[in-house]
Design a protein around this motif. Structure first.
Motif, PDB file in Angstrom:
ATOM      1  N   LEU A  32       0.850  -1.186   0.000  1.00 29.06           N
ATOM      2  CA  LEU A  32       0.000   0.000   0.000  1.00 29.06           C
ATOM      3  C   LEU A  32       0.880   1.228   0.000  1.00 29.06           C
ATOM      4  CD1 LEU A  32      -2.751   1.526   0.407  1.00 29.06           C
ATOM      5  CD2 LEU A  32      -2.335   1.304   2.870  1.00 29.06           C
ATOM      6  N   GLU A  33       0.628   2.155  -0.936  1.00 25.26           N
ATOM      7  CA  GLU A  33       1.273   3.456  -0.885  1.00 25.26           C
ATOM      8  C   GLU A  33       0.261   4.500  -0.456  1.00 25.26           C
ATOM      9  OE1 GLU A  33       3.734   6.897  -3.307  1.00 25.26           O
ATOM     10  OE2 GLU A  33       3.063   5.130  -4.427  1.00 25.26           O
ATOM     11  N   VAL A  34       0.563   5.206   0.618  1.00 31.82           N
ATOM     12  CA  VAL A  34      -0.317   6.243   1.154  1.00 31.82           C
ATOM     13  C   VAL A  34       0.146   7.596   0.623  1.00 31.82           C
ATOM     14  CG1 VAL A  34      -1.251   7.302   3.242  1.00 31.82           C
ATOM     15  CG2 VAL A  34      -0.680   4.855   3.224  1.00 31.82           C
ATOM     16  N   GLY A  35      -0.738   8.253  -0.142  1.00 34.67           N
ATOM     17  CA  GLY A  35      -0.388   9.495  -0.792  1.00 34.67           C
ATOM     18  C   GLY A  35       0.315   9.213  -2.112  1.00 34.67           C
ATOM     19  N   CYS A  36      -0.353   8.449  -2.968  1.00 29.74           N
ATOM     20  CA  CYS A  36       0.299   7.927  -4.182  1.00 29.74           C
ATOM     21  C   CYS A  36       0.385   8.928  -5.316  1.00 29.74           C
ATOM     22  CB  CYS A  36      -0.426   6.674  -4.664  1.00 29.74           C
ATOM     23  SG  CYS A  36      -2.111   6.983  -5.281  1.00 29.74           S
ATOM     24  N   GLY A  37      -0.369  10.029  -5.264  1.00 30.98           N
ATOM     25  CA  GLY A  37      -0.325  10.979  -6.358  1.00 30.98           C
ATOM     26  C   GLY A  37      -0.712  10.348  -7.678  1.00 30.98           C
ATOM     27  N   ASP A  76      -4.948   7.803  -2.249  1.00 29.38           N
ATOM     28  CA  ASP A  76      -4.766   9.247  -2.232  1.00 29.38           C
ATOM     29  C   ASP A  76      -6.080   9.901  -1.819  1.00 29.38           C
ATOM     30  OD1 ASP A  76      -2.350  11.080  -3.486  1.00 29.38           O
ATOM     31  OD2 ASP A  76      -4.254  12.149  -3.419  1.00 29.38           O
ATOM     32  N   ILE A  77      -5.965  11.042  -1.147  1.00 28.66           N
ATOM     33  CA  ILE A  77      -7.160  11.732  -0.666  1.00 28.66           C
ATOM     34  C   ILE A  77      -7.816  12.565  -1.754  1.00 28.66           C
ATOM     35  CG2 ILE A  77      -5.961  13.824   0.113  1.00 28.66           C
ATOM     36  CD1 ILE A  77      -7.790  13.793   2.597  1.00 28.66           C
ATOM     37  N   HIS A  78      -7.044  12.905  -2.803  1.00 28.21           N
ATOM     38  CA  HIS A  78      -7.553  13.866  -3.792  1.00 28.21           C
ATOM     39  C   HIS A  78      -8.126  13.151  -5.011  1.00 28.21           C
ATOM     40  CE1 HIS A  78      -8.063  17.546  -5.932  1.00 28.21           C
ATOM     41  NE2 HIS A  78      -7.384  18.252  -5.037  1.00 28.21           N
ATOM     42  N   PRO A  79      -9.402  13.362  -5.314  1.00 29.91           N
ATOM     43  CA  PRO A  79     -10.002  12.677  -6.458  1.00 29.91           C
ATOM     44  C   PRO A  79      -9.368  13.051  -7.794  1.00 29.91           C
ATOM     45  CG  PRO A  79     -11.498  14.371  -5.602  1.00 29.91           C
ATOM     46  CD  PRO A  79     -10.392  14.217  -4.613  1.00 29.91           C
ATOM     47  N   ASP A  80      -8.885  14.275  -7.939  1.00 31.35           N
ATOM     48  CA  ASP A  80      -8.235  14.676  -9.183  1.00 31.35           C
ATOM     49  C   ASP A  80      -6.947  13.892  -9.411  1.00 31.35           C
ATOM     50  OD1 ASP A  80     -10.272  16.464  -9.481  1.00 31.35           O
ATOM     51  OD2 ASP A  80      -9.060  18.270  -9.197  1.00 31.35           O
TER      52      ASP A  80
END
Length: 267
Positions: free
Chosen positions: A68-73, A94-98
């Motif tokens: 698992l990569e947290v904050g994968c961009g 990632d938290i950002h849907p974009d």
């Protein structure tokens, strides 16, 4: 989601900036690159890939592992992991849907060609949409400076790791917990002034891991392999004294450093 995070990784699309060539969004690990020679995008991309290699090597061989990569961009590190380390599967969170939309577009061929080996999911570092013990390895590359709650991140990491699983986090933190550090960094660096980055000591994450029952918690400074190369790369666009060049200044003044933290989930 903090407004600065929403803007930077949404409409502003930091991953598209020339300083982050190749779609990675990290400062790079420049140990294998001759800084005495002119730098091109080839060396820049190599530095960003090498930061992932440094992190993945620190977790032990991830072959046959679920990572698992947290904050994968954009998922560029997920692709490096699959290509070079051959784990069973990689999940990019990632938290950002974009960012997730861009990641799925960037890796559409890989997602079609090897279904089940790569996936991208939306979620926060403090509330991961994953089952207990689902992963063998958790990594996070230059994202923890944005996490609002490092204790919640540590707790969630322990929950989603199997017993004996390992975590490796690399990012920049203050060197100590002196109360004036946030103000110093806000004066030097726009990303701290606008709230994109959060000023916290590296001990805050190390202590959170220890308090949540992790063992073999190790903190290593790797700033000597990050800051000089990053500053040299930035010099193509910014003059000395401009705020992006102050990352090196903060390091040289003993305020900020770049760290690699590793730990193991107890059985």
């Amino acid at each position: 989601m903090h407004p600065a995070v929403r803007e930077t990784y949404g409409p502003a699309d930091l991953s598209g900036a020339p300083i982050f060539a190749g779609g990675f969004v990290n400062f790079g690990y420049w140990d294998a690159i001759d800084l005495g020679l002119p730098l091109s995008e080839t060396e820049r991309i190599r530095s960003q890939e090498d930061l992932y290699r440094r992190v993945l090597d620190a977790t032990g061989p991830p072959r046959a592992a679920h990572v698992l990569e947290v904050g994968c961009g954009l998922g560029m590190g997920c692709e490096v992991t699959l290509r070079e380390y051959a784990p069973a599967a990689v999940t990019g969170l990632d938290i950002h849907p974009d960012q997730l939309r861009r990641a799925r577009n960037a890796h559409a061929d890989l997602l079609r060609r090897e279904p089940g080996r790569l996936r991208f999911v939306q979620g926060a570092a403090e509330t991961m949409p994953a089952g207990d013990g689902e992963f063998d390895t958790v990594i996070s590359v230059e994202a923890a400076q944005h996490f609002p709650d490092l204790r919640a991140f540590a707790a969630e990491t322990r929950r989603v790791l199997r017993p004996g699983g390992r975590v490796a986090v690399t990012s920049f933190f203050t060197v100590d917990d002196l109360p004036g550090r946030p103000g110093e960094l806000a004066e030097l660096l726009e990303t701290y002034a606008n709230g994109l980055d959060i000023a916290r000591p590296v001990s805050a994450l190390a202590d959170a891991l220890l308090e949540d029952g992790f063992t073999h918690v190790r903190v290593e400074s790797i700033g000597a392999h990050v800051w000089p190369g990053w500053d040299l790369w930035l010099s193509r666009w910014w003059a000395p004294g401009t705020w992006p060049r102050n990352f090196l200044r903060a390091y040289e003044h003993g305020i900020l450093d770049y760290y690699l933290l590793t730990a193991e989930r107890a059985g």
